[in-house]
Design an enzyme around this catalytic site. Structure first.
Site, mmCIF file in Angstrom:
data_model
loop_
_atom_site.group_PDB
_atom_site.id
_atom_site.type_symbol
_atom_site.label_atom_id
_atom_site.label_comp_id
_atom_site.label_asym_id
_atom_site.label_seq_id
_atom_site.Cartn_x
_atom_site.Cartn_y
_atom_site.Cartn_z
ATOM 1 N N TYR A 92 0.849 -1.200 0.000
ATOM 2 C CA TYR A 92 0.000 0.000 0.000
ATOM 3 C C TYR A 92 0.881 1.245 0.000
ATOM 4 C CZ TYR A 92 0.275 -0.380 5.223
ATOM 5 O OH TYR A 92 0.682 -0.491 6.523
ATOM 6 N N CYS A 93 0.341 2.305 -0.584
ATOM 7 C CA CYS A 93 1.066 3.581 -0.757
ATOM 8 C C CYS A 93 2.485 3.337 -1.299
ATOM 9 C CB CYS A 93 1.126 4.348 0.564
ATOM 10 S SG CYS A 93 1.535 6.107 0.348
ATOM 11 N N PRO A 94 2.590 2.689 -2.472
ATOM 12 C CA PRO A 94 3.921 2.382 -2.998
ATOM 13 C C PRO A 94 4.668 3.639 -3.427
ATOM 14 C CG PRO A 94 2.223 1.875 -4.628
ATOM 15 C CD PRO A 94 1.506 2.268 -3.369
ATOM 16 N N LYS A 123 8.242 -5.033 2.497
ATOM 17 C CA LYS A 123 8.219 -3.624 2.903
ATOM 18 C C LYS A 123 7.788 -3.480 4.361
ATOM 19 C CE LYS A 123 5.667 0.644 1.767
ATOM 20 N NZ LYS A 123 4.848 1.291 0.713
#
Length: 282
Positions: A148-150, A161
């Site tokens: 998420y939110c890369p 991550k």
């Protein structure tokens, strides 16, 4: 990387530790706080600042997330899961905050020359690598697809991550912000955001490309380092390492001059959130 290390070398580091304030500390206050400190550092009222903060279960949405076609369904799901939600005043997409996520903001004055955007990111990456160097695990910075939110400065160990970095600039102040998943399940957090997008986007075609989240590519530091880390442990590592880069570190709350600035920034972000969520009810 030497240039980013030089950014960490500050004559003084002012510390604002808000990592143990608990549920009474609202996430909107955090974003107003960083804007205030950006203003202070940029206008020469404060030296460089390191602020640490933790919030109870909250999903912080990016501006693009507010354009999801079935946003109300996604928000109802978050509420059902016991999460609050807000919209931040900067770019990026949805991230999860909870008691196992430590947020750190490094706030620099742009005094002699502009701070290149990558230099800010690399300074934070350098600090995190030094903080955990005793584990002898390589911490990479590149976009983790399926997270998420890369972003290009996702921090990972062996492809999983555990942190994301963003930046905010106000006048001559730069805030480099990171969320560190310290403990808990990275996959569970990612699953929450995956399900949020599934409901809020549905099968609709959207101009903006929202991430297809794979929970297997996200983990907490505790999971990746095989050691149960607490927020207090990471705070200690932060303070010990900032001392290496400065002649002096000191703790300081908002000054009397900063309080009205904070009030104004808080009113601004609170009003923006009110407008977004009131529009959904109409």
């Amino acid at each position: 990387m030497g240039d980013s290390i030089s950014l960490l070398n500050q004559p003084e580091w002012r510390i604002i530790d808000q990592s143990s304030l608990g549920p009474q500390f609202h996430p909107l206050q955090s974003f107003a706080m960083d804007d205030t400190l950006c203003f202070s550092a940029g206008s020469g009222r404060s030296p460089a600042i390191a602020r640490a903060w933790v919030h109870s279960k909250t999903v912080v949405l990016g501006i693009q997330d507010t354009k999801l076609p079935f946003l109300e369904k996604g928000l109802a799901f978050l509420k059902d899961q016991g999460y609050d939600y807000i919209v931040r005043n900067s770019g990026g997409l949805a991230v999860v905050l909870d008691e196992g996520v430590l947020n750190i903001s490094l706030i620099f004055p742009e005094t002699e020359r502009k701070i290149d955007i990558n230099r800010g990111y690399e300074a934070m990456w350098s600090l995190i690598r030094v903080m955990f160097q005793d584990f002898n695990r390589r911490i990479d910075a590149y976009e983790i697809e399926g997270s998420y939110c890369p972003g290009s400065f996702d921090l990972s160990i062996e492809g999983k991550k555990f942190a994301g970095i963003s930046q905010r600039r106000i006048r001559n102040g730069v805030a480099v912000q990171i969320y560190l998943c310290v403990n808990g399940s990275g996959a569970d957090r990612a699953g929450l955001i995956r399900d949020f997008y599934s409901l809020a986007k549905g099968d609709a075609e959207t101009k903006f490309s929202y991430p297809a989240i794979n929970p297997k590519v996200m983990a907490s530091l505790s999971e990746l380092l095989d050691e149960e880390l607490r927020i207090e442990d990471v705070m200690l590592r932060l303070l010990q390492n900032l001392k290496l880069y400065s002649g002096r570190i000191f703790s300081s709350p908002l000054s009397p001059e900063e309080i009205p600035v904070y009030d104004a920034y808080f009113a601004r972000i609170a009003e923006r959130n009110e407008k977004v969520f009131m529009a959904l009810e109409e």
